[in-house]
Design an enzyme around this catalytic site. Structure first.
Site, PDB file in Angstrom:
ATOM      1  N   ASN A  42      -0.796  -3.612  -1.550  1.00  0.00           N
ATOM      2  CA  ASN A  42      -1.679  -3.266  -0.435  1.00  0.00           C
ATOM      3  C   ASN A  42      -1.550  -4.309   0.669  1.00  0.00           C
ATOM      4  O   ASN A  42      -1.318  -5.497   0.417  1.00  0.00           O
ATOM      5  CB  ASN A  42      -3.132  -3.094  -0.894  1.00  0.00           C
ATOM      6  CG  ASN A  42      -3.715  -4.291  -1.599  1.00  0.00           C
ATOM      7  OD1 ASN A  42      -3.015  -5.042  -2.272  1.00  0.00           O
ATOM      8  ND2 ASN A  42      -5.014  -4.491  -1.463  1.00  0.00           N
ATOM      9  N   ILE A  43      -1.654  -3.834   1.896  1.00  0.00           N
ATOM     10  CA  ILE A  43      -1.520  -4.690   3.081  1.00  0.00           C
ATOM     11  C   ILE A  43      -2.713  -4.390   3.984  1.00  0.00           C
ATOM     12  O   ILE A  43      -2.858  -3.254   4.467  1.00  0.00           O
ATOM     13  CB  ILE A  43      -0.199  -4.409   3.835  1.00  0.00           C
ATOM     14  CG1 ILE A  43       1.003  -4.530   2.887  1.00  0.00           C
ATOM     15  CG2 ILE A  43      -0.057  -5.356   5.025  1.00  0.00           C
ATOM     16  CD1 ILE A  43       2.318  -4.014   3.460  1.00  0.00           C
ATOM     17  N   GLU A  44      -3.564  -5.383   4.167  1.00  0.00           N
ATOM     18  CA  GLU A  44      -4.772  -5.175   4.972  1.00  0.00           C
ATOM     19  C   GLU A  44      -4.536  -5.626   6.411  1.00  0.00           C
ATOM     20  O   GLU A  44      -3.556  -6.302   6.723  1.00  0.00           O
ATOM     21  CB  GLU A  44      -5.943  -5.913   4.315  1.00  0.00           C
ATOM     22  CG  GLU A  44      -6.208  -5.339   2.929  1.00  0.00           C
ATOM     23  CD  GLU A  44      -7.428  -5.914   2.232  1.00  0.00           C
ATOM     24  OE1 GLU A  44      -7.951  -6.958   2.659  1.00  0.00           O
ATOM     25  OE2 GLU A  44      -7.851  -5.281   1.237  1.00  0.00           O
ATOM     26  N   GLU A  55       0.115   2.016  -3.331  1.00  0.00           N
ATOM     27  CA  GLU A  55       0.850   3.231  -3.704  1.00  0.00           C
ATOM     28  C   GLU A  55       1.608   3.792  -2.503  1.00  0.00           C
ATOM     29  O   GLU A  55       2.752   4.236  -2.608  1.00  0.00           O
ATOM     30  CB  GLU A  55      -0.117   4.317  -4.208  1.00  0.00           C
ATOM     31  CG  GLU A  55      -0.906   3.940  -5.444  1.00  0.00           C
ATOM     32  CD  GLU A  55      -2.246   3.281  -5.129  1.00  0.00           C
ATOM     33  OE1 GLU A  55      -2.323   2.442  -4.212  1.00  0.00           O
ATOM     34  OE2 GLU A  55      -3.221   3.615  -5.823  1.00  0.00           O
ATOM     35  N   CYS A  89      -4.041   8.390  -1.343  1.00  0.00           N
ATOM     36  CA  CYS A  89      -2.778   8.132  -2.056  1.00  0.00           C
ATOM     37  C   CYS A  89      -2.411   9.288  -2.973  1.00  0.00           C
ATOM     38  O   CYS A  89      -1.230   9.642  -3.090  1.00  0.00           O
ATOM     39  CB  CYS A  89      -2.872   6.832  -2.844  1.00  0.00           C
ATOM     40  SG  CYS A  89      -2.874   5.389  -1.769  1.00  0.00           S
TER      41      CYS A  89
END
Ligand code: THU
Length: 129
Positions: A42-44, A55, A89
């Protein structure tokens, strides 16, 4: 490749998580039908909305490298209790088949396995257009 091996890749990808806002690390690893493993985390974002789940990072990498033949995906979020893919997702994965396996794990030894169609019943997909 067995589930344990794929979970190991997801755990490694989880370590790359960029999640300074939620502190919630997630890693994913996709196994294609031709045997490639493609991972994501995950990339915030400081503006929150552009945040991408592990995902979808993995799937975007996979498709953009030419692989749409997905056999299974392993996902590791919380190490305490099993995390499941969010609704967005599930739908994003659905594009590439209802029968792919989703392995949701906290470790190599603790996981549950579903078909995508179990997590997203009566889904809408490419065949419906
Ligand atoms: N997250 C994922 O990476 N996958 C999911 O299926 C659920 C949520 C991420 C998004 C965000 O960076 C953090 O977990 C907290 O929601």
């Amino acid at each position: 490749m067995n589930n344990k091996e794929l979970i190991k890749y997801a755990l490694e990808a989880r370590e790359k998580s960029y999640s300074p806002y939620s502190q919630f690390k997630v890693g994913a690893a996709i196994l294609t039908k031709s045997g490639e493993v493609i991972t994501g985390c995950n990339i915030e974002s400081a503006s929150y909305t552009p945040t991408i789940c592990a995902e979808r990072t993995a799937l975007a990498k996979c498709v953009s490298e030419g692989h749409t033949d997905i056999e299974k995906i392993a996902v590791v979020g919380s190490l305490e209790k099993i995390s499941y893919p969010c609704g967005v997702c599930r739908q994003f994965l659905r594009e590439f088949g209802k029968d792919m396996l989703i392995i949701c794990a906290t470790s190599e030894d603790n996981y549950t396995e579903y078909k995508l169609s179990e997590l997203l019943p009566n889904s809408f997909g490419p065949e419906d257009l």
